[in-house]
Design an enzyme around this catalytic site. Structure first.
Site, PDB file in Angstrom:
ATOM      1  N   ARG A  58       0.841  -1.199   0.000  1.00 22.00           N
ATOM      2  CA  ARG A  58       0.000   0.000   0.000  1.00 22.00           C
ATOM      3  C   ARG A  58       0.877   1.250   0.000  1.00 22.00           C
ATOM      4  O   ARG A  58       0.436   2.331  -0.381  1.00 22.00           O
ATOM      5  CB  ARG A  58      -0.940   0.010   1.212  1.00 22.00           C
ATOM      6  CG  ARG A  58      -1.848   1.233   1.257  1.00 22.00           C
ATOM      7  CD  ARG A  58      -3.031   1.060   2.191  1.00 22.00           C
ATOM      8  NE  ARG A  58      -2.647   0.607   3.515  1.00 22.00           N
ATOM      9  CZ  ARG A  58      -2.182   1.410   4.478  1.00 22.00           C
ATOM     10  NH1 ARG A  58      -2.000   2.699   4.248  1.00 22.00           N
ATOM     11  NH2 ARG A  58      -1.880   0.913   5.663  1.00 22.00           N
ATOM     12  N   TYR A 111     -12.341  18.749 -17.545  1.00 20.49           N
ATOM     13  CA  TYR A 111     -12.740  17.345 -17.522  1.00 20.49           C
ATOM     14  C   TYR A 111     -13.849  17.157 -16.495  1.00 20.49           C
ATOM     15  O   TYR A 111     -13.722  17.559 -15.337  1.00 20.49           O
ATOM     16  CB  TYR A 111     -11.517  16.492 -17.186  1.00 20.49           C
ATOM     17  CG  TYR A 111     -11.784  15.028 -16.984  1.00 20.49           C
ATOM     18  CD1 TYR A 111     -12.446  14.268 -17.952  1.00 20.49           C
ATOM     19  CD2 TYR A 111     -11.361  14.397 -15.822  1.00 20.49           C
ATOM     20  CE1 TYR A 111     -12.667  12.913 -17.758  1.00 20.49           C
ATOM     21  CE2 TYR A 111     -11.573  13.029 -15.627  1.00 20.49           C
ATOM     22  CZ  TYR A 111     -12.239  12.308 -16.599  1.00 20.49           C
ATOM     23  OH  TYR A 111     -12.459  10.960 -16.401  1.00 20.49           O
ATOM     24  N   ASP A 184      -3.508  19.127 -15.845  1.00 17.00           N
ATOM     25  CA  ASP A 184      -3.794  17.851 -16.487  1.00 17.00           C
ATOM     26  C   ASP A 184      -3.121  17.906 -17.852  1.00 17.00           C
ATOM     27  O   ASP A 184      -3.568  18.623 -18.750  1.00 17.00           O
ATOM     28  CB  ASP A 184      -5.313  17.663 -16.617  1.00 17.00           C
ATOM     29  CG  ASP A 184      -5.684  16.328 -17.244  1.00 17.00           C
ATOM     30  OD1 ASP A 184      -4.841  15.720 -17.926  1.00 17.00           O
ATOM     31  OD2 ASP A 184      -6.843  15.896 -17.055  1.00 17.00           O
ATOM     32  N   LYS A 209      -4.509   6.628 -20.801  1.00 19.74           N
ATOM     33  CA  LYS A 209      -4.508   7.139 -22.167  1.00 19.74           C
ATOM     34  C   LYS A 209      -3.189   6.771 -22.871  1.00 19.74           C
ATOM     35  O   LYS A 209      -2.865   5.603 -22.974  1.00 19.74           O
ATOM     36  CB  LYS A 209      -4.744   8.643 -22.141  1.00 19.74           C
ATOM     37  CG  LYS A 209      -5.937   9.097 -21.278  1.00 19.74           C
ATOM     38  CD  LYS A 209      -7.251   8.469 -21.688  1.00 19.74           C
ATOM     39  CE  LYS A 209      -8.453   9.106 -21.013  1.00 19.74           C
ATOM     40  NZ  LYS A 209      -8.552   8.868 -19.564  1.00 19.74           N
TER      41      LYS A 209
END
Length: 395
Positions: A58, A111, A184, A209
């Site tokens: 983690r 977005y 972004d 992407k």
């Protein structure tokens, strides 16, 4: 080899600095939840150096760390932190920068999920204010500043309309006021735009992407200074439990090997498709930084060193039946969300926006029912152009 003496992006992504176990040409996947130690002193030291120690996956994992190091180097950042989704990275980065009662400046064509996180989550729960600007003029950002402004959040090119912001100018303004900046940068990929070099504090990519590139992994990354990334790792990343899985990280490592050659092909195909669309009589306009009619071509050339495969265009009709005929008539452009994979995709922003926004809000975005978004993939460019041409005949 670049002028700085550091390897080029192609070489960086093709090789690992450390030799892999048993001479393996591909690093192993450390698909384990925890790491054991020889004795008390060893684990005690690891907890003292937990940001770079392998204790529990983690936190840090060798497979994940290898990909983070490559992405940090590719983006010219000091450090990177992977997340299990782009939204995981976006929300962690924003929460790192703001506290209750703070103010964010961002762009109108943001977005959707990122906008929802700011306006529908942070605003009512934590009284975080937000001001929207078109982003095309630096004066808009300056006029929007408040005493409690703590973050300017950019997306260049932006969603749906692909408008640009002057990244360096915004970063300079923010630094003069002690305000954090985050961008972004998914559209341009780490290869074709370097926001950290222009003064941005945090760079985000949806690795689903172009970085992933094969439509088989969902992930996100934040890149920035060691100070910022370490703070995010110890707080937002670990406390929220947004763990990056080793296998998904390994898939990203695989994809990074071919990122430069894939992006060259995306660019070549997209330029050909954009030229075709811009001259087609049934296309009203095209939204792409390389298009002759794009009003920010000069800024695009200034701050981007390449172009990718995502673009928008507007059909010369708002007849929904004709629009559906066009979309359904495509063979190689599959209808689906997301983008940046090897395959070509088409999506009509109106499908989701009309479900999320009022008619007035939708109209305020500057798009219509006839607006299409396409992700130009790696197929033969003539096949893609022919596919679009046949479908446009149906309008």
């Amino acid at each position: 080899m670049s002028d700085s003496g550091k390897p080029s992006a192609e070489t960086l992504l093709a090789h690992d600095e450390a030799r892999n176990p048993n001479g393996a040409v591909v690093p192993p996947i450390y698909q384990n939840s925890l790491f054991t130690f020889e004795g008390w002193d060893d684990i005690d030291k690891a907890f003292d150096e937990r940001l770079d120690s392998f204790i529990y996956s983690r936190g840090k994992n060798p497979t994940v760390k290898l990909v983070e190091e490559k992405l940090a180097a590719l983006c010219h950042g000091e450090k990177a932190q992977l997340f299990p989704s782009g939204m995981g990275a976006i929300s962690a980065g924003i929460m790192h920068c703001v506290n209750s009662g703070d103010h964010i400046i961002t762009i109108k064509n943001l977005y959707g999920p990122a906008n929802n996180f700011i306006a529908a989550y942070l605003k009512p729960k934590f009284n975080v204010e937000v001001t929207y600007v078109s982003g095309k003029d630096i004066a808009e950002f300056e006029n929007a500043l408040q005493e409690n402004t703590r973050l300017i959040y950019l997306e260049s090119p932006s969603s749906a309309v692909f408008s640009l912001q002057d990244i360096e100018a915004v970063a300079t303004l923010a630094k003069s006021r002690g305000i954090k900046t985050m961008i972004d940068n998914t559209w341009a990929s780490p290869l074709f735009q370097k926001p950290l070099d222009m003064g941005i504090d945090l760079e985000m990519h949806s690795c689903s992407k172009y970085i992933g590139g094969h439509s088989d992994v969902v992930a996100g990354v934040l890149v920035g200074s060691k100070e910022d990334i370490d703070a995010i790792t110890l707080r937002e990343y670990e406390w929220i439990g947004a763990k990056m899985a080793p296998f998904e990280a390994w898939l990203l490592l695989r994809s990074l090997r071919t990122l430069p050659v894939r992006m060259k092909q995306h660019q070549e195909n997209a330029l050909a498709v954009a030229e075709f669309l811009e001259s087609h009589p049934k296309v009203q306009l095209i939204r792409y930084p390389a298009a002759k009619s794009f009003d920010q071509r000069e800024l695009a050339a200034k701050q981007m060193i390449g172009l990718t495969g995502l673009m928008g265009f507007q059909l010369k009709t708002e007849d929904l039946d004709k629009i559906k005929s066009f979309v359904n008539g495509l063979k190689y452009f599959h209808l689906g969300v997301s983008w940046g994979g090897h395959e070509s995709l088409i999506y009509a922003p109106a499908i989701s926006y009309l479900k999320e926004l009022s008619p007035d809000q939708f109209a305020g975005l500057g798009i219509s029912l006839g607006d299409m978004r396409i992700s130009v993939g790696l197929e033969n460019k003539e096949d893609l152009i022919g596919d679009l041409d046949k479908a446009l005949e149906l309008i």
